[in-house]
Design a protein around this motif. Sequence first.
Motif, PDB file in Angstrom:
ATOM      1  N   UNK A 111      -1.989  -2.483  22.469  1.00 34.53           N
ATOM      2  CA  UNK A 111      -2.734  -3.752  22.394  1.00 34.53           C
ATOM      3  C   UNK A 111      -2.418  -4.517  21.111  1.00 34.53           C
ATOM      4  N   UNK A 112      -2.153  -5.804  21.289  1.00 29.36           N
ATOM      5  CA  UNK A 112      -1.810  -6.655  20.161  1.00 29.36           C
ATOM      6  C   UNK A 112      -2.325  -8.064  20.451  1.00 29.36           C
ATOM      7  N   UNK A 113      -3.053  -8.646  19.493  1.00 29.62           N
ATOM      8  CA  UNK A 113      -3.669  -9.953  19.716  1.00 29.62           C
ATOM      9  C   UNK A 113      -2.626 -11.034  19.953  1.00 29.62           C
ATOM     10  N   UNK A 114      -1.509 -10.976  19.234  1.00 33.57           N
ATOM     11  CA  UNK A 114      -0.483 -12.001  19.390  1.00 33.57           C
ATOM     12  C   UNK A 114       0.199 -11.882  20.749  1.00 33.57           C
ATOM     13  N   UNK A 115       0.454 -10.647  21.190  1.00 33.59           N
ATOM     14  CA  UNK A 115       1.054 -10.451  22.511  1.00 33.59           C
ATOM     15  C   UNK A 115       0.097 -10.902  23.615  1.00 33.59           C
ATOM     16  N   UNK A 116      -1.216 -10.635  23.440  1.00 35.76           N
ATOM     17  CA  UNK A 116      -2.184 -11.085  24.435  1.00 35.76           C
ATOM     18  C   UNK A 116      -2.235 -12.609  24.509  1.00 35.76           C
ATOM     19  N   UNK A 117      -2.097 -13.270  23.363  1.00 32.50           N
ATOM     20  CA  UNK A 117      -2.071 -14.736  23.358  1.00 32.50           C
ATOM     21  C   UNK A 117      -0.858 -15.265  24.120  1.00 32.50           C
ATOM     22  N   UNK A 118       0.318 -14.648  23.882  1.00 37.50           N
ATOM     23  CA  UNK A 118       1.527 -15.078  24.577  1.00 37.50           C
ATOM     24  C   UNK A 118       1.404 -14.871  26.084  1.00 37.50           C
ATOM     25  N   UNK A 119       0.879 -13.714  26.515  1.00 37.23           N
ATOM     26  CA  UNK A 119       0.727 -13.448  27.947  1.00 37.23           C
ATOM     27  C   UNK A 119      -0.243 -14.434  28.590  1.00 37.23           C
ATOM     28  N   UNK A 120      -1.359 -14.723  27.894  1.00 36.80           N
ATOM     29  CA  UNK A 120      -2.330 -15.660  28.452  1.00 36.80           C
ATOM     30  C   UNK A 120      -1.731 -17.056  28.591  1.00 36.80           C
ATOM     31  N   UNK A 121      -0.901 -17.471  27.626  1.00 38.99           N
ATOM     32  CA  UNK A 121      -0.286 -18.800  27.693  1.00 38.99           C
ATOM     33  C   UNK A 121       0.738 -18.878  28.819  1.00 38.99           C
ATOM     34  N   UNK A 122       1.565 -17.825  28.955  1.00 41.01           N
ATOM     35  CA  UNK A 122       2.549 -17.804  30.054  1.00 41.01           C
ATOM     36  C   UNK A 122       1.830 -17.836  31.398  1.00 41.01           C
ATOM     37  N   UNK A 123       0.776 -17.030  31.529  1.00 38.68           N
ATOM     38  CA  UNK A 123       0.033 -16.992  32.790  1.00 38.68           C
ATOM     39  C   UNK A 123      -0.576 -18.368  33.115  1.00 38.68           C
ATOM     40  N   UNK A 124      -1.161 -19.017  32.108  1.00 39.64           N
ATOM     41  CA  UNK A 124      -1.766 -20.332  32.337  1.00 39.64           C
ATOM     42  C   UNK A 124      -0.704 -21.363  32.726  1.00 39.64           C
ATOM     43  N   UNK A 125       0.468 -21.294  32.106  1.00 41.27           N
ATOM     44  CA  UNK A 125       1.545 -22.251  32.420  1.00 41.27           C
ATOM     45  C   UNK A 125       2.052 -22.040  33.841  1.00 41.27           C
ATOM     46  N   UNK A 126       2.239 -20.773  34.236  1.00 45.72           N
ATOM     47  CA  UNK A 126       2.725 -20.486  35.585  1.00 45.72           C
ATOM     48  C   UNK A 126       1.703 -20.927  36.637  1.00 45.72           C
ATOM     49  N   UNK A 127       0.421 -20.671  36.374  1.00 43.80           N
ATOM     50  CA  UNK A 127      -0.596 -21.054  37.342  1.00 43.80           C
ATOM     51  C   UNK A 127      -0.706 -22.582  37.466  1.00 43.80           C
TER      52      UNK A 127
END
Length: 486
Positions: A111-127
Amino acid sequence: MSDMPARRRWWTRWWPQSLLGRLSLVMVAGLLVTQVAGSAIWATQLRARADADARSAAQYLGQGAASSIRFFRSLPPSYRSLLIQQLREMGGTRFFVNLNRAYVPVPPIAPNALADTALATVDATLRKDLQHDQFRLAFAWPERLAVSPDGVHLGELPENWVRHILLPKPDPAPILVIQTELEPGNWLYMATLMPNPYFLSNNDPLSSDRLVLQGLSLAAVLLLSILVVRTITRPLAALSDAAEAFGKDEHTPALPVTGSREFVNTARAFAAMRDRIARYIEDRERLFISISHDLRTPITRLKLRAELLDDESLRNEFEEDLDELDMMVKGALQCVKDSDIHENPTDIRLDSLIKRLVRSAELAGHSVAFDGTSVVVRGKPLALKRAIGNLLDNALFYGERAEISVREVDGWVEIAVRDHGPGVPDDAFPSLFEPYVRLAHGRERNDGGMGLGLGIARGVIESHGGKLLLANHPDGGLNSVIRLPA
């Protein structure tokens, strides 16, 4: 309020007593606080910038992934494998692409806060770009990454398939894996790197290399600070030693007139003060010698003339006044003589010194108890003998018998002289050291004394760096305690 003494004791226990220790502690604490505060501010700014960079990069990456997914979705299923093969032979694109019959489990990174931020941004962009699709996103390390349901790992693929897209070696970077189902039974597998592959480690304010660099810089600053503080305080220590030696009438070499301007001025002022005090003491000795010489002759002459008076009562009054004047002159001379004993300090065996005093008292018919001791102190033998002798004489005159004991306590040597007399009233203690002050029972038992013994003893003991403490003994009598540095 009850906690204040405890906190004060804790503070004094850890607060250094020397100037070097205090300045060093303050500078070290100041540097540490400054370093910690600066590092905290820098880490906060670095994390904020890293978070913003990660969001921007992830949004850009998500838009590229959405375009690729739309492109593969638009191709006929039979053309997709051919296109992927051509892309691999050409060196690939931004994404490593594979087609699978099912979802491939991906072991995520810690778990890493920066990696979670990147995943959330990619997911939001794809959706946002692909509204009706479902996506599986994760970061994974190359050595644990599978690319197909049958367990084929990234390291088992041909090197030319991934070397221009991913970084499996020599310094692996975390890989972003995007999986989505194009049609039932057809999963698109995409793997890529962030624009900054090492975004997790490069933006870590507590990385080992940065901590080592900060530790080395802090150690260098602290070392230089302590050296500077020691350079500043060393002359002050020399000045303190010179002042203490001068107070004990020891001859010490002159202070070096070197160093900072403030210390040079202080050394010169101290040398001038020492010379003035030495001249004053010499002048005082000459003055009292002159007084001794000049007053004895007229006092003797007046006594002879008083004998020639016919009036007996008048003659007795003259003789009493002259005896009192003679006693005052002798007392003042004795005070100067007993206080100004010029001798070099040496090691003194208290056992032999006290035994000589005890032997003299016993020859005079007095009773003195002393068990002996092996303690050795450094001081002036004659001066210290006179101080202890004065206390012993007082004890024998006013207390019939005396007891002497010696012990070492917390870095001090205590010489206790106790008598068995009536003791001293509490309100009389402040005036005991004043010259010519004698208590009523003292005048009755020793009419020849002048009340100078205690003052002389205290002056001698203080010149040795010690203290003279007077107190009534719990079992009766006065207990006089000499405390000397061990």
